[in-house]
Design an enzyme around this catalytic site. Structure first.
Site, PDB file in Angstrom:
ATOM      1  N   HIS A   1      31.098  40.702  45.298  1.00 37.57           N
ATOM      2  CA  HIS A   1      30.720  41.777  44.377  1.00 37.57           C
ATOM      3  C   HIS A   1      29.828  41.224  43.265  1.00 37.57           C
TER       4      HIS A   1
ATOM      5  N   ASP B   1      -3.874  45.517  41.487  1.00 42.68           N
ATOM      6  CA  ASP B   1      -2.677  45.167  42.245  1.00 42.68           C
ATOM      7  C   ASP B   1      -2.051  43.963  41.574  1.00 42.68           C
TER       8      ASP B   1
ATOM      9  N   TRP C   1      31.708  34.281  41.455  1.00 43.94           N
ATOM     10  CA  TRP C   1      30.241  34.192  41.481  1.00 43.94           C
ATOM     11  C   TRP C   1      29.760  32.966  40.710  1.00 43.94           C
TER      12      TRP C   1
ATOM     13  N   SER D   1      12.621  33.339  46.242  1.00 50.61           N
ATOM     14  CA  SER D   1      12.083  34.678  46.062  1.00 50.61           C
ATOM     15  C   SER D   1      11.831  34.976  44.583  1.00 50.61           C
ATOM     16  N   SER D   2      12.817  34.654  43.748  1.00 54.34           N
ATOM     17  CA  SER D   2      12.664  34.943  42.324  1.00 54.34           C
ATOM     18  C   SER D   2      11.532  34.137  41.711  1.00 54.34           C
TER      19      SER D   2
ATOM     20  N   HIS E   1      23.423  31.349  31.727  1.00 49.29           N
ATOM     21  CA  HIS E   1      23.251  32.159  30.547  1.00 49.29           C
ATOM     22  C   HIS E   1      21.870  32.820  30.483  1.00 49.29           C
TER      23      HIS E   1
ATOM     24  N   GLU F   1      20.196  33.617  32.815  1.00 48.26           N
ATOM     25  CA  GLU F   1      20.278  34.634  33.861  1.00 48.26           C
ATOM     26  C   GLU F   1      20.760  35.976  33.310  1.00 48.26           C
TER      27      GLU F   1
ATOM     28  N   TYR G   1      20.301  37.167  30.437  1.00 47.82           N
ATOM     29  CA  TYR G   1      19.204  37.792  29.695  1.00 47.82           C
ATOM     30  C   TYR G   1      18.085  38.239  30.630  1.00 47.82           C
TER      31      TYR G   1
ATOM     32  N   SER H   1      12.439  50.764  25.548  1.00 50.32           N
ATOM     33  CA  SER H   1      11.401  50.850  24.514  1.00 50.32           C
ATOM     34  C   SER H   1      10.234  51.724  24.955  1.00 50.32           C
TER      35      SER H   1
ATOM     36  N   HIS I   1      28.884  28.437  25.717  1.00 48.95           N
ATOM     37  CA  HIS I   1      29.875  29.403  25.218  1.00 48.95           C
ATOM     38  C   HIS I   1      30.707  29.968  26.366  1.00 48.95           C
ATOM     39  N   HIS I   2      30.320  29.680  27.601  1.00 51.06           N
ATOM     40  CA  HIS I   2      31.167  30.053  28.732  1.00 51.06           C
ATOM     41  C   HIS I   2      32.228  28.998  28.984  1.00 51.06           C
TER      42      HIS I   2
ATOM     43  N   THR J   1      18.788  40.607  18.575  1.00 48.34           N
ATOM     44  CA  THR J   1      19.223  41.773  19.333  1.00 48.34           C
ATOM     45  C   THR J   1      19.455  42.946  18.387  1.00 48.34           C
TER      46      THR J   1
ATOM     47  N   LYS K   1      16.360  44.758  17.580  1.00 51.34           N
ATOM     48  CA  LYS K   1      15.954  45.714  18.610  1.00 51.34           C
ATOM     49  C   LYS K   1      16.718  47.020  18.456  1.00 51.34           C
TER      50      LYS K   1
ATOM     51  N   ARG L   1      41.516  37.497  34.579  1.00 51.03           N
ATOM     52  CA  ARG L   1      40.628  38.082  35.573  1.00 51.03           C
ATOM     53  C   ARG L   1      40.828  37.399  36.923  1.00 51.03           C
TER      54      ARG L   1
HETATM   55  C1  HEA Z   1      25.165  44.080  37.493  1.00 50.23           C
HETATM   56  C2  HEA Z   1      26.260  43.684  37.837  1.00 50.23           C
HETATM   57  C3  HEA Z   1      27.507  44.481  38.097  1.00 50.23           C
HETATM   58  C4  HEA Z   1      27.703  45.826  38.326  1.00 50.23           C
HETATM   59  C5  HEA Z   1      26.699  46.921  38.358  1.00 50.23           C
HETATM   60  C6  HEA Z   1      29.128  45.976  38.511  1.00 50.23           C
HETATM   61  C7  HEA Z   1      29.735  47.210  38.795  1.00 50.23           C
HETATM   62  C8  HEA Z   1      31.106  47.388  38.914  1.00 50.23           C
HETATM   63  N1  HEA Z   1      32.077  46.417  38.802  1.00 50.23           N
HETATM   64 FE1  HEA Z   1      31.744  44.437  38.570  1.00 50.23          FE
HETATM   65  N2  HEA Z   1      31.401  42.440  38.322  1.00 50.23           N
HETATM   66  C9  HEA Z   1      30.190  41.835  38.130  1.00 50.23           C
HETATM   67  C10 HEA Z   1      28.962  42.474  38.020  1.00 50.23           C
HETATM   68  C11 HEA Z   1      28.787  43.836  38.166  1.00 50.23           C
HETATM   69  N3  HEA Z   1      29.758  44.760  38.412  1.00 50.23           N
HETATM   70  C12 HEA Z   1      30.343  40.412  38.043  1.00 50.23           C
HETATM   71  C13 HEA Z   1      29.237  39.383  37.830  1.00 50.23           C
HETATM   72  C14 HEA Z   1      31.713  40.163  38.187  1.00 50.23           C
HETATM   73  C15 HEA Z   1      32.430  38.816  38.144  1.00 50.23           C
HETATM   74  C16 HEA Z   1      32.700  38.317  39.516  1.00 50.23           C
HETATM   75  C17 HEA Z   1      33.555  37.105  39.473  1.00 50.23           C
HETATM   76  O1  HEA Z   1      34.595  37.103  38.788  1.00 50.23           O
HETATM   77  O2  HEA Z   1      33.175  36.120  40.106  1.00 50.23           O
HETATM   78  C18 HEA Z   1      32.354  41.459  38.339  1.00 50.23           C
HETATM   79  C19 HEA Z   1      33.733  41.644  38.490  1.00 50.23           C
HETATM   80  C20 HEA Z   1      34.355  42.879  38.539  1.00 50.23           C
HETATM   81  C21 HEA Z   1      35.767  43.063  38.446  1.00 50.23           C
HETATM   82  C22 HEA Z   1      36.783  41.976  38.216  1.00 50.23           C
HETATM   83  C23 HEA Z   1      37.245  41.397  39.489  1.00 50.23           C
HETATM   84  C24 HEA Z   1      38.210  40.290  39.261  1.00 50.23           C
HETATM   85  O3  HEA Z   1      38.195  39.656  38.205  1.00 50.23           O
HETATM   86  O4  HEA Z   1      38.974  40.048  40.195  1.00 50.23           O
HETATM   87  C25 HEA Z   1      35.999  44.414  38.568  1.00 50.23           C
HETATM   88  C26 HEA Z   1      37.331  45.029  38.506  1.00 50.23           C
HETATM   89  O5  HEA Z   1      37.498  46.146  38.283  1.00 50.23           O
HETATM   90  C27 HEA Z   1      34.727  45.047  38.725  1.00 50.23           C
HETATM   91  C28 HEA Z   1      34.525  46.425  38.875  1.00 50.23           C
HETATM   92  C29 HEA Z   1      33.273  47.022  38.942  1.00 50.23           C
HETATM   93  C30 HEA Z   1      33.090  48.448  39.166  1.00 50.23           C
HETATM   94  C31 HEA Z   1      34.181  49.449  39.372  1.00 50.23           C
HETATM   95  C32 HEA Z   1      31.717  48.664  39.155  1.00 50.23           C
HETATM   96  C33 HEA Z   1      31.028  49.981  39.347  1.00 50.23           C
HETATM   97  O6  HEA Z   1      30.079  50.159  38.346  1.00 50.23           O
HETATM   98  C34 HEA Z   1      30.399  50.081  40.713  1.00 50.23           C
HETATM   99  C35 HEA Z   1      29.935  51.473  40.995  1.00 50.23           C
HETATM  100  C36 HEA Z   1      29.186  51.620  42.289  1.00 50.23           C
HETATM  101  C37 HEA Z   1      29.676  52.145  43.409  1.00 50.23           C
HETATM  102  C38 HEA Z   1      31.088  52.558  43.503  1.00 50.23           C
HETATM  103  C39 HEA Z   1      28.862  52.226  44.660  1.00 50.23           C
HETATM  104  C40 HEA Z   1      28.067  53.487  44.860  1.00 50.23           C
HETATM  105  C41 HEA Z   1      28.761  54.637  45.465  1.00 50.23           C
HETATM  106  C42 HEA Z   1      29.050  54.785  46.778  1.00 50.23           C
HETATM  107  C43 HEA Z   1      28.826  53.738  47.802  1.00 50.23           C
HETATM  108  C44 HEA Z   1      29.598  56.057  47.224  1.00 50.23           C
HETATM  109  C45 HEA Z   1      30.985  56.002  47.729  1.00 50.23           C
HETATM  110  C46 HEA Z   1      31.943  56.040  46.617  1.00 50.23           C
HETATM  111  C47 HEA Z   1      32.831  57.034  46.364  1.00 50.23           C
HETATM  112  C48 HEA Z   1      32.878  58.316  47.122  1.00 50.23           C
HETATM  113  C49 HEA Z   1      33.811  56.858  45.248  1.00 50.23           C
HETATM  114  N4  HEA Z   1      33.730  44.078  38.703  1.00 50.23           N
HETATM  115  C1  HEA Z   2      23.167  41.581  30.617  1.00 51.46           C
HETATM  116  C2  HEA Z   2      24.007  40.669  30.511  1.00 51.46           C
HETATM  117  C3  HEA Z   2      24.618  40.119  29.249  1.00 51.46           C
HETATM  118  C4  HEA Z   2      24.211  40.215  27.937  1.00 51.46           C
HETATM  119  C5  HEA Z   2      23.021  40.914  27.363  1.00 51.46           C
HETATM  120  C6  HEA Z   2      25.194  39.478  27.169  1.00 51.46           C
HETATM  121  C7  HEA Z   2      25.122  39.336  25.785  1.00 51.46           C
HETATM  122  C8  HEA Z   2      25.947  38.509  25.050  1.00 51.46           C
HETATM  123  N1  HEA Z   2      27.029  37.809  25.522  1.00 51.46           N
HETATM  124 FE1  HEA Z   2      27.741  37.852  27.427  1.00 51.46          FE
HETATM  125  N2  HEA Z   2      28.277  37.652  29.373  1.00 51.46           N
HETATM  126  C9  HEA Z   2      27.659  38.231  30.453  1.00 51.46           C
HETATM  127  C10 HEA Z   2      26.540  39.040  30.421  1.00 51.46           C
HETATM  128  C11 HEA Z   2      25.832  39.336  29.257  1.00 51.46           C
HETATM  129  N3  HEA Z   2      26.153  38.970  27.996  1.00 51.46           N
HETATM  130  C12 HEA Z   2      28.353  37.912  31.670  1.00 51.46           C
HETATM  131  C13 HEA Z   2      27.966  38.364  33.082  1.00 51.46           C
HETATM  132  C14 HEA Z   2      29.425  37.107  31.296  1.00 51.46           C
HETATM  133  C15 HEA Z   2      30.530  36.540  32.163  1.00 51.46           C
HETATM  134  C16 HEA Z   2      30.148  35.528  33.156  1.00 51.46           C
HETATM  135  C17 HEA Z   2      31.344  35.122  33.962  1.00 51.46           C
HETATM  136  O1  HEA Z   2      32.149  34.321  33.454  1.00 51.46           O
HETATM  137  O2  HEA Z   2      31.508  35.631  35.081  1.00 51.46           O
HETATM  138  C18 HEA Z   2      29.330  36.950  29.846  1.00 51.46           C
HETATM  139  C19 HEA Z   2      30.216  36.173  29.108  1.00 51.46           C
HETATM  140  C20 HEA Z   2      30.037  35.889  27.765  1.00 51.46           C
HETATM  141  C21 HEA Z   2      30.774  34.876  27.075  1.00 51.46           C
HETATM  142  C22 HEA Z   2      31.819  33.941  27.668  1.00 51.46           C
HETATM  143  C23 HEA Z   2      33.167  34.545  27.612  1.00 51.46           C
HETATM  144  C24 HEA Z   2      34.191  33.764  28.302  1.00 51.46           C
HETATM  145  O3  HEA Z   2      34.084  33.567  29.518  1.00 51.46           O
HETATM  146  O4  HEA Z   2      35.118  33.335  27.620  1.00 51.46           O
HETATM  147  C25 HEA Z   2      30.326  34.892  25.765  1.00 51.46           C
HETATM  148  C26 HEA Z   2      30.820  33.982  24.686  1.00 51.46           C
HETATM  149  O5  HEA Z   2      30.201  33.739  23.749  1.00 51.46           O
HETATM  150  C27 HEA Z   2      29.305  35.909  25.678  1.00 51.46           C
HETATM  151  C28 HEA Z   2      28.599  36.223  24.527  1.00 51.46           C
HETATM  152  C29 HEA Z   2      27.524  37.108  24.479  1.00 51.46           C
HETATM  153  C30 HEA Z   2      26.766  37.383  23.262  1.00 51.46           C
HETATM  154  C31 HEA Z   2      27.027  36.826  21.894  1.00 51.46           C
HETATM  155  C32 HEA Z   2      25.775  38.259  23.635  1.00 51.46           C
HETATM  156  C33 HEA Z   2      24.699  38.796  22.729  1.00 51.46           C
HETATM  157  O6  HEA Z   2      23.453  38.730  23.330  1.00 51.46           O
HETATM  158  C34 HEA Z   2      24.977  40.209  22.287  1.00 51.46           C
HETATM  159  C35 HEA Z   2      24.110  40.594  21.114  1.00 51.46           C
HETATM  160  C36 HEA Z   2      24.204  42.037  20.751  1.00 51.46           C
HETATM  161  C37 HEA Z   2      24.859  42.556  19.690  1.00 51.46           C
HETATM  162  C38 HEA Z   2      25.664  41.724  18.759  1.00 51.46           C
HETATM  163  C39 HEA Z   2      24.861  44.033  19.439  1.00 51.46           C
HETATM  164  C40 HEA Z   2      23.705  44.578  18.668  1.00 51.46           C
HETATM  165  C41 HEA Z   2      23.500  43.944  17.348  1.00 51.46           C
HETATM  166  C42 HEA Z   2      23.560  44.582  16.166  1.00 51.46           C
HETATM  167  C43 HEA Z   2      23.811  46.043  16.054  1.00 51.46           C
HETATM  168  C44 HEA Z   2      23.237  43.771  14.967  1.00 51.46           C
HETATM  169  C45 HEA Z   2      24.286  43.526  13.978  1.00 51.46           C
HETATM  170  C46 HEA Z   2      25.492  42.914  14.538  1.00 51.46           C
HETATM  171  C47 HEA Z   2      26.229  41.957  13.951  1.00 51.46           C
HETATM  172  C48 HEA Z   2      25.766  41.061  12.880  1.00 51.46           C
HETATM  173  C49 HEA Z   2      27.626  41.764  14.449  1.00 51.46           C
HETATM  174  N4  HEA Z   2      29.153  36.491  26.902  1.00 51.46           N
HETATM  175 CU    CU Z   3      26.318  33.603  28.228  1.00 57.13          CU
END
Ligand code: HEA
Ligand code: HEA
Ligand code: CU
Ligand code: CUA
Lengths: 516, 296, 385
Positions: A67, A96, A132, A160-161, A244, A246, A248, A259, A293-294, A319, A322, A441
């Site tokens: 997933h 293009d 993942w 690809s990327s 990380h 990634e 962003y 925007s 921070h992870h 951020t 923005k 989790r």
């Molecule tokens: C962009 C990234 C992305 C997106 C979009 C989503 C979308 C969703 N994610 Fe996920 N998720 C991750 C990225 C993302 N996730 C990542 C990186 C992890 C961590 C993995 C790891 O721990 O290694 C994670 C882990 C994660 C967990 C934790 C698993 C665990 O720790 O064991 C869960 C649990 O609820 C979850 C739920 C969901 C759900 C319910 C959606 C929903 O938004 C999905 C909705 C979409 C659909 C359901 C499909 C479309 C509809 C159909 C096909 C029609 C048929 C359906 C019906 C009739 C109901 N995700």
């Molecule tokens: C699109 C993807 C995305 C984005 C944009 C972010 C944005 C941020 N993430 Fe997140 N992050 C993930 C995707 C993302 N993250 C994923 C996938 C994981 C889990 C990976 C895994 O373990 O599987 C993760 C996990 C993760 C962790 C690790 C947690 C853990 O495993 O223990 C941390 C810790 O610092 C973190 C921090 C942040 C911070 C500080 C931002 C900042 O960029 C957010 C900044 C934005 C704001 C703060 C809001 C707007 C700001 C204001 C309105 C201004 C004023 C605000 C203040 C002064 C408070 N993220």
């Molecule tokens: Cu990060």
């Protein structure tokens, strides 16, 4: 050069046209979104109530892993590349992409990579089951044999990327229409330029880390084994140096889309264009120095812990700029709320909530309690689902009339929006609670005190998933007909893409337009 | 910025989809192969891929000679090659970073120094040294260790020094080749390019020599703990890049000698190969310093 | 499940109807981080609440302005768009103000972090080793060490388990172990955390201790509990199939009770060593072997001995379990030479348990070897090496 597409399937196999390739990217990513979503539904169904009901823990772990991988590499990234393919050349007045044949290659290797990845589900020992983030040594010494296929699949996705990113950089730097200076480019182009740099810088590092795994598994090296002088934590450093930036990569293009949309429906120019550009660059720069921070709980020296905490907190500043700019753009505008705008407004609110929880995670001592709980899951789904996915959805509604020449059904769009909005919050908001209450989790079964919120979350997930069917249906209907769209589509929309007819002709800007 | 109105957008092409098939087979075959099955798919895939790439480059060359490529289009190739090389730099950075992390953090901790020094209680008797001749495993388990260290390491001041000189010289010769090409002196170009290739081959020869010595005499292998791991991974990937670079230069040489390609103001194929060569050279300097000299 | 849905409605109605009562509900439902029972845990709780309220404040402000514009400046209300799109003063302000807020947050965070990292002057050291999927506790200098396994009955949690009622009635479902780790109150206890196979993480929310257990490296953490009690946590790093099934249970007791407990453990160890000399009957060994099998082996080889195809081999009909005794002994005592998932149990189980479990494997699941293995055989096998 002037003629249109060839008929038949060969058009799609052989094409060099950025619009065709963009379309293929978008459909591919949609398919992957559904596949990854179905896996999420398996997860949610298993977590519906305590006890193991439908899958074995082993398979549950495979679902979690697949997933995550499919959503990140299969759904979100290709969707943004698809949008870039469609829109960047039109936005900068180019005929293009810079390297059209390579563009085709970048796309077609993706379905191959994912076929290989998904085929591991049917292999002996099962699919990758180590998350993942595939931490060693679980993913090396203790992995199922299919890990080798996973490694090579990641290599292809990386290739690809990288090719896609190089293409985008070359297009933006080399093919702008006369007068289109850098500081006149639409923000979507800017954010993609910066994203492409992030990709070129970090995808090779991902390739490096999977190569190290491959060597440790099959060729006896000791990168991640203390017995030979290596360190399992080395894996995490290299992985997150990629990982990380990634995340962003998955949000900067989203900033660009939003925007573009907010000014259109606020009927007011984007507030603080140049500070948006600087903020995006600062986020990209900072993203390289916050990776650990992870890893706050791996036992880093305190100096490292503090450095990464401070650097991570700093990201809130650009951020925030923005977010404030978007809000100020809406302020004293003349707003209407068509579907793209609804998704964009929801983006601003819900992404900010996800950002706030990110900031909480960034506080190292507090992360000792949050880390690896559902609080983290809640955080990243708030930035990814209403962040990345909503922005893509908004972009699709916004540009669909340009692509197809037809207006989508507005009522159905609004239904899609509200069902998604409700479904998503019902799914992911309770995850904050169970996480804080102590639910780790990646577990297939949980203690009884977490039962109620998990039940709610599972219901929400099915609602959210079902609402995506409305989206699919709406898109198909729009492709097949509907009210004809004008060239401008939206009242007062700004940008070169709105100067060409809808649907956009197969070749646009064979002679570059002049931008004043 | 765009100036001309004619940016050549190629018609439909079969090349990419065939290249996809080639790459797909190669990757799937490689995974199959290292998992202990047959290597046929991998071989087949590589041949297809190589063939397609051959045709692909041929096509690009033909288009260029037909005058389809505007200056603007050529710039796209320039950006493309430039950023490709940057991505390679990052690939090497991952491995250099690993070396740095191991030496600065992991090994001292294993040896009982620094913040995580209590780690040494698991590896009593282990001391952090570089080069790492006795692995933690060997320090604890003696002869029963699964991962023992090397017996000796490569002396930087012999083969590696020669190789450094060879590669540095080759960067100079390739530069001269470029200079003469720009002066339209075809003969000198061919010779200088030939010299570069010869230096590259000589480098590879000594590299193989060095590996043989390491494996056969020094007990220094991929499997001899983290020293062998980092040593062979860094030098090995570099060697693979030199091989690729040499092939690229060789192709350029053939194109010049047998087909008379390249003009004094139009020779990006050669230039790209020479950039690649310089890049490989710079990586070597890093290797020589960080792996050989500071590693002994 | 029905009761679950009912509770959902109950919660929703309380939230909506009863303002102050909702606070209690929040407490009961566990929607927030625990304050815990140590100074560090309460510091972290305070830090958490501080950032939370700051975020809420900023959120109210930002969303407030946004909702106001959405309401007041909408076209349907006749709003005309202004045309301003720049203000250096504003941009400057909203760069500086958040930065100041962040600095203010960083100060208490830094102080707490220093506190967490200060493992000096501990009065007691416990080495914690994560295994797939259990914890080993080793009281350094005390000659007390033992493994701690999940003790929830398999019938309550396995996929084909039948005891659903037991599950729903078990207040500590998945959070209970056979041997909790015991620590004295009011003493600074240092944990030395490592792992034997893959990365695990040792986590007890109420102590606010979460540290990864990295194979081959040792991490340090500490705690000082003031209240006697039982504190439960879980492994917090994905470690394979049964990652969800390796809980941590800490029992904090008074100093006197702690001393008595240590003494008791020591005596038990002495007794166990004496047993090594004894000769057991087949039935005795088989019965004990079954219980050892269920705690130590069934996670992989499954309670029915069928294993998991592709990952863990079956014991039923296994070539090793029905082959020469020596290779069976070597597999269990030294572990597999090729697959690290099959650990060396020689150092994990007592001689008696080893003898019992091997006897059991050779005679259960249709394996009819008919032989008995005595503890002394194990001892001799170990000595041979
Ligand atoms: C962009 C990234 C992305 C997106 C979009 C989503 C979308 C969703 N994610 Fe996920 N998720 C991750 C990225 C993302 N996730 C990542 C990186 C992890 C961590 C993995 C790891 O721990 O290694 C994670 C882990 C994660 C967990 C934790 C698993 C665990 O720790 O064991 C869960 C649990 O609820 C979850 C739920 C969901 C759900 C319910 C959606 C929903 O938004 C999905 C909705 C979409 C659909 C359901 C499909 C479309 C509809 C159909 C096909 C029609 C048929 C359906 C019906 C009739 C109901 N995700
Ligand atoms: C699109 C993807 C995305 C984005 C944009 C972010 C944005 C941020 N993430 Fe997140 N992050 C993930 C995707 C993302 N993250 C994923 C996938 C994981 C889990 C990976 C895994 O373990 O599987 C993760 C996990 C993760 C962790 C690790 C947690 C853990 O495993 O223990 C941390 C810790 O610092 C973190 C921090 C942040 C911070 C500080 C931002 C900042 O960029 C957010 C900044 C934005 C704001 C703060 C809001 C707007 C700001 C204001 C309105 C201004 C004023 C605000 C203040 C002064 C408070 N993220
Ligand atoms: Cu990060
Ligand atoms: Cu041990 Cu998770």
């Amino acid at each position: 050069m002037a003629h249109g597409p060839q008929p038949g399937f060969k058009r799609w196999l052989y094409t060099t046209n950025h619009k065709d390739i963009g379309t293929m990217y978008l459909w591919f990513s949609f398919a992957m979104f559904f596949l990854g979503g179905i896996m999420a539904l398996v997860i949610r169904a298993e977590l519906f109530q305590p006890g193991l009901q439908i899958v074995e823990p082993e398979f549950f772990n495979q679902m979690t892993t697949m997933h995550g991988l499919i959503m990140v590499f299969g759904a979100v990234m290709p969707a943004f590349v698809g949008l870039a393919n469609w829109m960047v050349p039109m936005m900068i007045g180019a005929p293009d992409m810079a390297l059209p044949r390579m563009n085709n290659w970048s796309f077609w290797i993706l379905p191959f990579a994912f076929a290989m990845l998904v085929s591991t589900l049917f292999m002996e020992g099962g699919a990758p089951n180590f998350g993942w983030t595939f931490y060693a040594p679980l993913s090396t010494e203790y992995a199922p044999p299919s890990v080798t296929f996973f490694i090579f699949a990641v290599h292809i996705m990386g290739a690809s990327s990288i090719m896609g990113a190089i293409n985008i950089v070359a297009t933006i730097l080399n093919m702008r229409a006369p007068g289109m200076t850098l500081m006149k480019m639409p923000l979507f182009v800017w954010t993609w330029l910066i994203t492409a740099y992030l990709l070129i810088a970090v995808m090779p590092v991902l390739a490096g880390v999977v190569t190290m795994m491959l060597m440790d598994i099959h060729f006896g090296t000791s990168f991640f084994s203390a017995a030979g002088g290596g360190d399992p934590v080395l894996f995490q450093h290299v992985f997150w140096f990629f990982g990380h930036p990634e995340v962003y990569i998955m949000i900067l293009p989203a900033f660009g889309i939003v925007s573009a949309i907010i000014p259109t429906f606020a009927r007011k120019p984007l507030f603080g264009y140049s500070s948006m550009v600087y903020a995006t660059s600062s986020i990209a720069f900072l993203s390289f120095i916050v990776w650990a921070h992870h890893m706050f709980t791996v036992g880093m020296p305190i100096a490292g812990e503090l450095f990464f905490m401070y650097a991570t907190m700093l990201i809130a500043v650009p951020t925030g700029v923005k977010v404030f700019n978007w809000v100020t753009t809406m302020f004293r505008g003349s707003m209407t709320f068509e579907t793209p705008m609804l998704f964009s407004i929801a983006f601003v609110i819900l992404f900010t909530i996800g950002g706030f929880s990110g900031l909480m995670l960034a506080i190292a001592p507090a992360d000792f309690q949050y880390h690896d709980t559902y609080f983290v899951v809640a955080h990243f789904h708030y930035v990814l689902v209403p962040g990345a996915i909503f922005s893509i959805t908004a972009g699709v509604y916004y540009w669909l009339p340009k692509w197809t020449g037809n207006m989508y059904n507005e009522t159905m769009g609004k239904v899609h929006f509200w069902l998604s909005f409700i479904g998503l919050n019902v799914t992911f908001f309770p995850m904050h609670f169970v996480g804080l209450a102590g639910m780790p989790r990646r577990i297939p079964d949980y203690a009884l005190q977490f039962a109620d919120f998990n039940l709610i979350a599972s219901c929400g997930a099915f609602l959210f998933g079902a609402s995506q069917l409305v989206f699919l249906f709406n898109i198909l209907r729009t492709i097949n007909g509907g009210k004809k769209a004008t060239a401008e589509v939206w009242e007062d929309a700004d940008g070169l893409e709105w100067t060409v007819p809808s649907p956009a002709p197969y070749h646009t800007f064979a002679t570059p337009p002049v931008v004043k | 910025m765009a100036s001309e109105s004619s940016y050549y957008v190629p018609e439909q092409s079969r090349l990419p989809i065939f290249a996809t098939v080639g790459l797909g087979l190669t990757a799937y075959g490689a995974a199959n192969w290292v998992n202990g099955n047959s290597s046929y798919l991998f071989m087949l895939g590589s041949i297809v891929l190589a063939g397609v790439l051959w045709a692909w480059f041929g096509q690009v060359i033909k288009e260029n000679m037909a005058g389809l490529n505007s200056d603007q289009l050529k710039k796209s190739y320039v950006w493309g090659m430039g950023w490709f090389i940057f991505s390679e730099v990052m690939f090497f950075a991952a491995f250099f970073g690993a070396l740095f992390y191991i030496r600065t953090f992991a090994l001292p901790w294993l040896g009982g120094e620094g913040d995580k020094g209590s780690t040494n209680m698991l590896w009593q008797g282990f001391e952090a040294t570089w080069p790492l001749m006795t692995t933690p495993d060997a320090a604890v388990n003696g002869d029963a260790a699964k991962i023992a260290g090397p017996n000796a390491i490569i002396d930087p001041w012999h083969l590696p020094l020669i190789n450094t000189i060879l590669l540095l010289a080759s960067s100079v010769t390739v530069h001269f080749a470029h200079v003469f090409l720009k002066k339209d002196n075809r003969k000198a170009f061919n010779w200088w390019l030939f010299a570069t290739i010869a230096l590259g081959v000589a480098f590879l020869f000594f590299q193989v020599e060095e590996y043989l010595e390491a494996y056969q005499e020094l007990g220094l292998t991929l499997e001899s703990g983290i020293y062998g791991t980092t040593f062979f991974m860094l030098t090995g990937f570099h060697g693979a890049h030199v091989t690729l670079g040499t092939i690229m230069l060789l192709v350029m040489w053939c194109r010049s000698v047998f087909a008379g390609h390249f003009k004094k103001d139009d020779h990006f194929g050669f230039e790209a190969a020479s950039w690649y060569w310089h890049f490989v050279d710079v990586v070597w300097v890093g290797l020589f310093i960080f792996v050989y000299v500071l590693g002994s | 499940m029905l009761s679950g849905i009912k509770r959902v409605f109950a919660l929703l109605t309380t939230f909506v109807l009863a303002g102050p009562a909702a606070a209690d509900e929040v407490e009961r439902w566990g929607v927030n981080m625990t304050k815990g029972v140590t100074t560090v845990s309460s510091d972290i709780y305070d830090l958490h609440m501080l950032i939370f309220w700051i975020c809420v404040g900023i959120g109210v402000l930002v969303f407030g302005v946004m909702f106001y514009s959405m309401w007041a400046h909408r076209k349907s209300r006749g709003a005309k768009a202004a045309n301003f799109h720049e203000s250096t003063a504003l941009e400057f302000a909203w760069t500086i103000v958040p930065t100041i807020i962040l600095v203010l947050m960083a100060i208490p965070a830094t102080a707490t972090l220093y506190d967490i990292y200060d493992t000096e002057e501990a009065e007691l050291d416990i080495m914690i080793t994560g295994y797939q999927w259990k914890w080993k506790y080793d009281y350094i200098g005390e000659d007390v060490k033992f493994f701690s396994n999940l003790s929830t009955p398999r019938a309550q949690y396995e996929l084909d388990g039948s005891d659903v009622e037991g599950r729903m009635a078990n207040p500590h479902y998945l959070l209970e172990v056979d041997e909790p780790v015991v620590i004295p109150v009011n003493k600074k206890v240092r944990f030395l955390i490592t792992a034997n196979d893959v990365i695990h993480a040792w986590w007890v929310p109420e102590l606010a201790v979460k540290k990864d257990a990295i194979p081959g490296f040792v991490n340090e953490a500490w705690t000082k509990v003031s209240e006697p009690g039982i504190y439960r946590g879980q492994c917090a790093e994905l470690c394979g199939k049964d990652h969800g099934f390796m809980p941590v249970v800490v029992k904090a007791v008074s100093e006197a009770d702690y001393a008595a407990w240590i003494e008791e453990r020591r005596m038990a160890a002495v007794k166990l060593r004496e047993l090594t000399e004894k000769t057991f009957g087949f039935d005795e060994l088989f019965a004990q072997g079954e219980s050892v099998y269920n705690t130590a082996c069934a996670a992989c080889h499954q309670a029915n001995g069928q294993g998991v195809p592709g990952a863990f081999p079956a014991i039923a009909g296994s070539k090793v379990a029905t082959g020469p005794l020596d290779s069976h002994l070597s597999m269990v005592v030294d572990g597999s030479a090729t697959n690290p998932a099959m650990q060396a149990f020689g150092g994990q189980l007592s001689e008696v348990d080893l003898a019992a479990v091997i006897t059991f494997q050779r005679n259960a699941f249709g394996n009819n070897m008919g032989d008995t293995v005595q503890p002394i055989d194990i001892l001799n096998f170990k000595k041979k090496q």
